[in-house]
Motif scaffolding. Sequence first.
Motif, PDB file in Angstrom:
ATOM      1  N   GLU B  36       0.804  -1.211   0.000  1.00  0.00           N
ATOM      2  CA  GLU B  36       0.000   0.000   0.000  1.00  0.00           C
ATOM      3  C   GLU B  36       0.839   1.264   0.000  1.00  0.00           C
ATOM      4  N   VAL B  37       2.173   1.138   0.087  1.00  0.00           N
ATOM      5  CA  VAL B  37       3.003   2.345   0.032  1.00  0.00           C
ATOM      6  C   VAL B  37       3.492   2.505  -1.393  1.00  0.00           C
ATOM      7  N   TYR B  38       3.079   3.584  -2.009  1.00  0.00           N
ATOM      8  CA  TYR B  38       3.447   3.827  -3.387  1.00  0.00           C
ATOM      9  C   TYR B  38       4.637   4.764  -3.442  1.00  0.00           C
ATOM     10  N   ASP B  39       5.369   4.708  -4.549  1.00  0.00           N
ATOM     11  CA  ASP B  39       6.445   5.671  -4.740  1.00  0.00           C
ATOM     12  C   ASP B  39       5.862   7.012  -5.179  1.00  0.00           C
ATOM     13  N   VAL B  40       4.885   6.961  -6.097  1.00  0.00           N
ATOM     14  CA  VAL B  40       4.233   8.192  -6.555  1.00  0.00           C
ATOM     15  C   VAL B  40       2.730   7.954  -6.667  1.00  0.00           C
ATOM     16  N   ILE B  41       1.940   8.865  -6.123  1.00  0.00           N
ATOM     17  CA  ILE B  41       0.502   8.853  -6.399  1.00  0.00           C
ATOM     18  C   ILE B  41       0.195  10.159  -7.116  1.00  0.00           C
ATOM     19  N   ILE B  42      -0.538  10.045  -8.237  1.00  0.00           N
ATOM     20  CA  ILE B  42      -0.970  11.231  -8.969  1.00  0.00           C
ATOM     21  C   ILE B  42      -2.461  11.379  -8.768  1.00  0.00           C
ATOM     22  N   SER B  43      -2.873  12.544  -8.275  1.00  0.00           N
ATOM     23  CA  SER B  43      -4.279  12.744  -7.990  1.00  0.00           C
ATOM     24  C   SER B  43      -4.906  13.535  -9.117  1.00  0.00           C
ATOM     25  N   GLY B  44      -5.746  12.881  -9.919  1.00  0.00           N
ATOM     26  CA  GLY B  44      -6.395  13.579 -11.028  1.00  0.00           C
ATOM     27  C   GLY B  44      -5.983  12.995 -12.363  1.00  0.00           C
ATOM     28  N   GLY B  45      -6.948  12.364 -13.072  1.00  0.00           N
ATOM     29  CA  GLY B  45      -6.617  11.687 -14.321  1.00  0.00           C
ATOM     30  C   GLY B  45      -7.045  12.423 -15.564  1.00  0.00           C
ATOM     31  N   GLY B  46      -6.943  13.745 -15.585  1.00  0.00           N
ATOM     32  CA  GLY B  46      -7.234  14.497 -16.808  1.00  0.00           C
ATOM     33  C   GLY B  46      -6.080  14.362 -17.785  1.00  0.00           C
ATOM     34  N   MET B  47      -6.015  15.292 -18.752  1.00  0.00           N
ATOM     35  CA  MET B  47      -4.960  15.217 -19.773  1.00  0.00           C
ATOM     36  C   MET B  47      -3.585  15.252 -19.127  1.00  0.00           C
ATOM     37  N   VAL B  48      -3.410  16.195 -18.195  1.00  0.00           N
ATOM     38  CA  VAL B  48      -2.075  16.401 -17.626  1.00  0.00           C
ATOM     39  C   VAL B  48      -1.726  15.310 -16.619  1.00  0.00           C
ATOM     40  N   GLY B  49      -2.668  14.944 -15.762  1.00  0.00           N
ATOM     41  CA  GLY B  49      -2.415  13.896 -14.769  1.00  0.00           C
ATOM     42  C   GLY B  49      -2.088  12.567 -15.409  1.00  0.00           C
ATOM     43  N   SER B  50      -2.873  12.180 -16.424  1.00  0.00           N
ATOM     44  CA  SER B  50      -2.601  10.877 -17.039  1.00  0.00           C
ATOM     45  C   SER B  50      -1.320  10.921 -17.868  1.00  0.00           C
ATOM     46  N   ALA B  51      -1.014  12.098 -18.462  1.00  0.00           N
ATOM     47  CA  ALA B  51       0.260  12.204 -19.175  1.00  0.00           C
ATOM     48  C   ALA B  51       1.414  12.025 -18.190  1.00  0.00           C
ATOM     49  N   MET B  52       1.260  12.553 -16.992  1.00  0.00           N
ATOM     50  CA  MET B  52       2.308  12.419 -15.960  1.00  0.00           C
ATOM     51  C   MET B  52       2.492  10.958 -15.598  1.00  0.00           C
ATOM     52  N   ALA B  53       1.391  10.244 -15.395  1.00  0.00           N
ATOM     53  CA  ALA B  53       1.482   8.827 -15.024  1.00  0.00           C
ATOM     54  C   ALA B  53       2.198   8.040 -16.117  1.00  0.00           C
ATOM     55  N   CYS B  54       1.838   8.310 -17.350  1.00  0.00           N
ATOM     56  CA  CYS B  54       2.419   7.595 -18.477  1.00  0.00           C
ATOM     57  C   CYS B  54       3.905   7.932 -18.608  1.00  0.00           C
ATOM     58  N   SER B  55       4.204   9.199 -18.447  1.00  0.00           N
ATOM     59  CA  SER B  55       5.573   9.663 -18.589  1.00  0.00           C
ATOM     60  C   SER B  55       6.484   9.037 -17.531  1.00  0.00           C
ATOM     61  N   LEU B  56       6.026   8.993 -16.291  1.00  0.00           N
ATOM     62  CA  LEU B  56       6.823   8.363 -15.234  1.00  0.00           C
ATOM     63  C   LEU B  56       6.922   6.860 -15.460  1.00  0.00           C
ATOM     64  N   GLY B  57       5.813   6.267 -15.863  1.00  0.00           N
ATOM     65  CA  GLY B  57       5.780   4.824 -16.035  1.00  0.00           C
ATOM     66  C   GLY B  57       6.699   4.336 -17.136  1.00  0.00           C
ATOM     67  N   MET B  58       6.988   5.201 -18.094  1.00  0.00           N
ATOM     68  CA  MET B  58       7.819   4.785 -19.210  1.00  0.00           C
ATOM     69  C   MET B  58       9.273   5.183 -19.048  1.00  0.00           C
ATOM     70  N   ASP B  59       9.604   5.869 -17.965  1.00  0.00           N
ATOM     71  CA  ASP B  59      10.986   6.315 -17.809  1.00  0.00           C
ATOM     72  C   ASP B  59      11.864   5.155 -17.335  1.00  0.00           C
ATOM     73  N   PRO B  60      12.970   4.908 -18.015  1.00  0.00           N
ATOM     74  CA  PRO B  60      13.799   3.757 -17.651  1.00  0.00           C
ATOM     75  C   PRO B  60      14.350   3.828 -16.228  1.00  0.00           C
ATOM     76  N   ASN B  61      14.706   5.022 -15.745  1.00  0.00           N
ATOM     77  CA  ASN B  61      15.254   5.115 -14.387  1.00  0.00           C
ATOM     78  C   ASN B  61      14.207   4.871 -13.317  1.00  0.00           C
ATOM     79  N   LEU B  62      12.941   4.917 -13.698  1.00  0.00           N
ATOM     80  CA  LEU B  62      11.870   4.709 -12.720  1.00  0.00           C
ATOM     81  C   LEU B  62      11.257   3.321 -12.863  1.00  0.00           C
ATOM     82  N   THR B  63      11.952   2.452 -13.573  1.00  0.00           N
ATOM     83  CA  THR B  63      11.456   1.090 -13.758  1.00  0.00           C
ATOM     84  C   THR B  63      11.214   0.439 -12.407  1.00  0.00           C
ATOM     85  N   GLY B  64      10.057  -0.175 -12.271  1.00  0.00           N
ATOM     86  CA  GLY B  64       9.766  -0.894 -11.032  1.00  0.00           C
ATOM     87  C   GLY B  64       9.197  -0.035  -9.927  1.00  0.00           C
TER      88      GLY B  64
END
Lengths: 285, 471
Positions: B36-64
């Motif tokens: 239940e402890v997350y590294d990042v929680i993004i609150s709000g799934g609009g254009m910018v929030g979901s772009a942030m989630a995708c951007s972090l999720g695809m970054d190689p240094n943030l793998t895992g």
Amino acid sequence: MPSARFVSHTTVDPEEVKRFQSLANKWWDEQGEFAALHAMNDLRVPFVRDNLLNVQWEHHPGKPLAGLRILDVGCGGGLLTEPLGRLGANVLGLDPVEDSIRIAQQHLSHDLDLCDQVSYRACTLEQLSGEGNEEQQEQSGEWSEGQFDAVVASEVVEHLADLETFAICCNRVLKPGGSLFITTINKTNLSYALAIVVAEQLLHIVPSGTHDWEKFISPVELERLLESNGFSVQSVQGMMYNPLSGAWCWTNSTAINYALHAVKENHDAEDSCSHPEDVPADKHS
Amino acid sequence: FASRMGYLLYKHISAVNIIKRGCVCAENRGVSDKKEVYDVIISGGGMVGSAMACSLGMDPNLTGKRILLLEAGHKKVMEKVPDAYSIRVSSISPGSATLLSGIGAWEHITKMRCKPYKRMQVWDACSDALITFDKEDLLDEMAYIVENDIIVAAITKQLDTLPDNVQVKYRSKVVKYTWPVFHRTADAVPWVQVTLASGQTLQTKLLIGADGPNSMVRQELGIPTVKWNYDQSAVVAVLRLSEPTENNVAWQRFLPTGPIAMLPLSDTESSLVWSTSPELAEELLELEEESFVDAVNSAFWNNENHSDLIETASSLFRGALSTMTPSAGSPRQLPPSVAGIGPKSRVMFPLGMGHASEYIRQRVALIGDAAHRVHPLAGQGANLGFGDVACLTQLLSQAAFDGKDLGAIQHLLEYETERQRHNLPMMAAIDLMKRLYSTNAAFVVLLRTFGLQATNMLPALKEQIMAYASK
């Protein structure tokens, strides 16, 4: 040989222990007494990381140091131990000051992921490296000689009583071809002026009395000491602290602070940077 | 050999025991399970929030790293692009398109629907001063008009392809945030706690607030916000053009009551964004379709706001300018005429300006409209948000590679400084434009007429403006 030190077969100086005991609670206050050490991570973590990555075959995205075992000697409150753990390494932090270890464990305990990577012990390097026979190994657990891919001793050697013993112990606990990383302060007029007078007495960047200029060691002497104890020095790099910005930077001059990377000589391989996994487990029994 | 293996196994088990001893067990503290402890929680799934989630999720240094996106609404899937255009659109700058391309969403967007445009004409209703922006050879696109629904659907599609460490929880409304205490004591949980309406409490090392102009994250933190409501509302609709045309120009005319903009969607349709007084906006919504269409055409075409004085002065000035820079300046064109409006009805929404004085706090960062809210007249709102995403992703990526705690304040401060330095001048310029053009007082009209004409004749200055807005 440095005159202020006795060859005492123990690296720890009791005066130093007492001094750091009183500061134990300040470790994790990023604006407090140890602010400059927190800021130094910007240099020393990449220094350790990049030099270890140079010998790694595999690259793990997200965990660049995965699979490596690192010993952080004189870890204090764990300021350097935690980032190395976050990079995927299995890190053991050692410090003779029990209060520091307690603080380090406390800080670590909230981060369950990091708990898997990092552990601490309140003991000295000699105690750890001296656990040579099987009986003592059973008591202490997994850490024994020739088991570490890297030893990090950052801002430590200037506090030690006996550097020769320190070098011998480091050599004992490292795998052949393993890396030793040291950051410390040079013994020059300039370092006296800046590290003692300015940093301690004038600007209070460092708590007063932290350093004894007599215990500083020049890179040339340190290199000589290490090379006579089975190490080959790979690089020495000067570091400088800017009190206005609170940031460190690399510099050409090693007149004040410097970082050093040495490698334990690998006796039967041609190149000294062999892949750690290649070394058989019972080589130095 | 077997005994050696047995010994190694024993050593491993003791190692685990040592680690457990060395680390105060979490169970004793009532801290929830590791999952239940997350590294990042993004609150709000609009254009910018979901772009942030995708951007972090695809970054190689943030793998895992465990990343969670919380969205109060339901999942927006677009199996097939609907025939009718949706009324909320955004102008996507080349910089934003680069970000979206980097996260793999741009490909989906171009496959669904988007309209590049090559030129922008902005002119005054009170004089014939105008300014046009275009890329030199008219071969490159200036920017793209994309429906907001399509942007979100494209990013959602990309999020679905990411590995399990990136999760999205839809229909998850946050009811409470608990902030970390400044000086850590032994028992205090150092993470941000997020309580959902379902009663579940999550913890995170870094909270990113992307929850829009009325951000709950920002309000709960008590961050002072400079804001005011413009006495304007925007009416948005989809317009059907009288005849098909190579619709690749964006038009904006500044009326004294507010700017009216026509943004191309296709060869036959354009999007309308008409910012005007709230009373006029309501009247416009109530008009019959034919009268509404007349009002739109008239707003773009008629010259009733011109006065002789202004016309004389501005043509004199233009004459003077053309002796200095004879080749510069462009003829005024007229936008295509409108025949009808699209099947979806017109809506209006109030306009305001907002800027959070701080973008960050301990373990929290604000992005998008939660940090800054602008007038649509420059088409920059979404782009500023995407700029935040690019900047924060890069800083978090570097922090992770340096073994840092993602919620540490040092790199969050860098994010705040960098983005405020970029956003504030932009917001000030937009606000200034809005105020400058909200009057038909002769002096102000003359001033802005001269200003606009002069700027139009300085290609170097126009290029600077375009470059800044394209980031």
